[in-house]
Scaffold this active site. Structure first.
Site, mmCIF file in Angstrom:
data_model
loop_
_atom_site.group_PDB
_atom_site.id
_atom_site.type_symbol
_atom_site.label_atom_id
_atom_site.label_comp_id
_atom_site.label_asym_id
_atom_site.label_seq_id
_atom_site.Cartn_x
_atom_site.Cartn_y
_atom_site.Cartn_z
ATOM 1 N N LEU A 194 0.852 -1.237 0.035
ATOM 2 C CA LEU A 194 0.192 -0.021 0.128
ATOM 3 C C LEU A 194 0.924 1.092 -0.039
ATOM 4 O O LEU A 194 0.656 2.176 -0.582
ATOM 5 C CB LEU A 194 -0.934 0.073 1.229
ATOM 6 N N TYR A 195 2.012 1.117 0.610
ATOM 7 C CA TYR A 195 3.041 2.439 0.680
ATOM 8 C C TYR A 195 3.234 2.491 -0.935
ATOM 9 O O TYR A 195 3.300 3.750 -1.120
ATOM 10 C CB TYR A 195 4.014 2.021 1.645
ATOM 11 N N ALA A 196 3.717 1.653 -1.542
ATOM 12 C CA ALA A 196 4.093 1.897 -3.108
ATOM 13 C C ALA A 196 2.786 2.513 -3.599
ATOM 14 O O ALA A 196 2.996 3.361 -4.472
ATOM 15 C CB ALA A 196 4.579 0.537 -3.513
#
Length: 338
Positions: free
Chosen positions: A154-156
């Site tokens: 999700l960070y990416a």
């Protein structure tokens, strides 16, 4: 170059602190914004800030990016023309535990920054992206000309969203925007959740280190001074529409908007076990390794193609891990008195 006033978000963070310091050292005025959240030891953030406040051209604003009214006020009241946006909820593994922290900071917060730029005539927005956007890509080295539609964390995904949002604002409002994909940054004043910090702490305390994917990892470890050099050089060159752009040749890095994307990496991937070996030599200690499987959301290898950066800003990172690790260890021993 004439001194200028620059907003640096995430100024108490690792890259933000070093970037703000570099700008101050060369004579610029810096407004540093940070919410000093407790994702990691706040005392480290406060210690970084203490060093910045020795400059009379530095002003600190404690604020959360999601505070829309507050961010709007900072932009309206402060006479800065350029923005270096480094504040974000970072870390791949934490995004599995607290996903909302990422949408609050990296999506809502980024939108607040874009809106501030839009309504206040900002001349250039430089913002942090990440090598994590390359996700499932296996073609090496990672190029800004590659498609990155398959994030594995999700960070990416939030950082890829930042790139898309910035392009939209560059297109609609002609705000020059430059996105920088950072590759595994390390060095003095680094983040305690990063490998070098974790390894050094554990080894000095006589504890085992956790080595993921059974050590079969490669990272394009990039020393902090090289990252900052790239950030500042990019800041000094506001993005322009790319003359090579053609609507019938979709290349993710080219645009007829004032928009640019660059990798900032050492373009020399290092096996994780070699990285640990250099750390062992520097500390004069042997690491006890706990070999573990690959973590969800992690990728086995990163490797930056920095041709575009070199061509446009005349610089490419080159600090060796031997030099960088030695400088980190020296800082760590002094800071923690070990």
């Amino acid at each position: 170059m004439e001194p200028q006033t620059v907003l640096v978000t995430g100024a108490a963070g690792f890259i933000g602190f070093h970037t703000a310091a570099r700008l101050l050292e060369r004579g610029d005025r810096v407004i540093g914004l940070d919410n000093l959240n407790d994702y990691y030891d706040v005392r480290l953030k406060e210690a970084r800030l203490t060093r910045l406040t020795t400059f009379d051209r530095f002003r600190f604003v404690r604020m959360d990016l999601a505070d829309r009214a507050g961010i709007k006020q900072v932009f309206a009241e402060s006479q800065f023309r350029k923005v270096v946006h480094l504040a974000a909820q970072a870390g791949v593994r934490y995004s599995l535990v607290n996903p909302h922290a990422y949408t609050d900071s990296n999506i809502e917060g980024f939108l607040s920054i874009l809106e501030g730029c839009r309504h206040n005539g900002i001349e250039h927005l430089v913002f942090a992206s990440t090598s994590s956007v390359y996700g499932g890509n296996t073609r090496m080295p990672f190029s800004v000309h590659d498609n990155v539609d398959h994030p594995v964390s999700l960070y990416a995904a939030t950082k890829k969203a930042n790139e898309l949002m910035a392009h939209c604002y560059a297109h609609l409002y002609r705000i020059p925007c430059t996105g920088l994909r950072f590759f595994t940054v390390y060095g003095p004043w680094g983040r305690p959740d990063m490998a070098l910090f974790l390894f050094t702490k554990a080894m000095l305390e006589g504890k085992p280190i956790e080595v993921f994917n059974h050590g079969q990892m490669q990272r394009d470890f990039t020393y902090i001074d090289d990252i900052v050099e790239g950030v500042v050089r990019a800041l000094d060159r506001p993005a322009q529409p790319d003359p090579r752009w053609s609507g019938d040749q979709p290349d993710p890095s080219l645009s007829n908007a004032p928009y640019r994307l660059y990798n900032i990496g050492n373009h020399q991937p290092v096996p994780l076990l070699r990285f640990i070996e250099v750390l062992e030599q520097t500390l004069g200690l042997k690491a006890e390794k706990r070999l573990l499987p690959l973590q969800p959301g992690d990728v086995p290898a990163t490797y930056a193609d920095v041709e575009d950066l070199t061509r446009d800003v005349g610089f490419k990172p080159s600090t060796s891990i031997e030099t960088g690790i030695a400088r980190f260890v020296q800082w760590y021993r002094e800071y923690y008195a070990v």
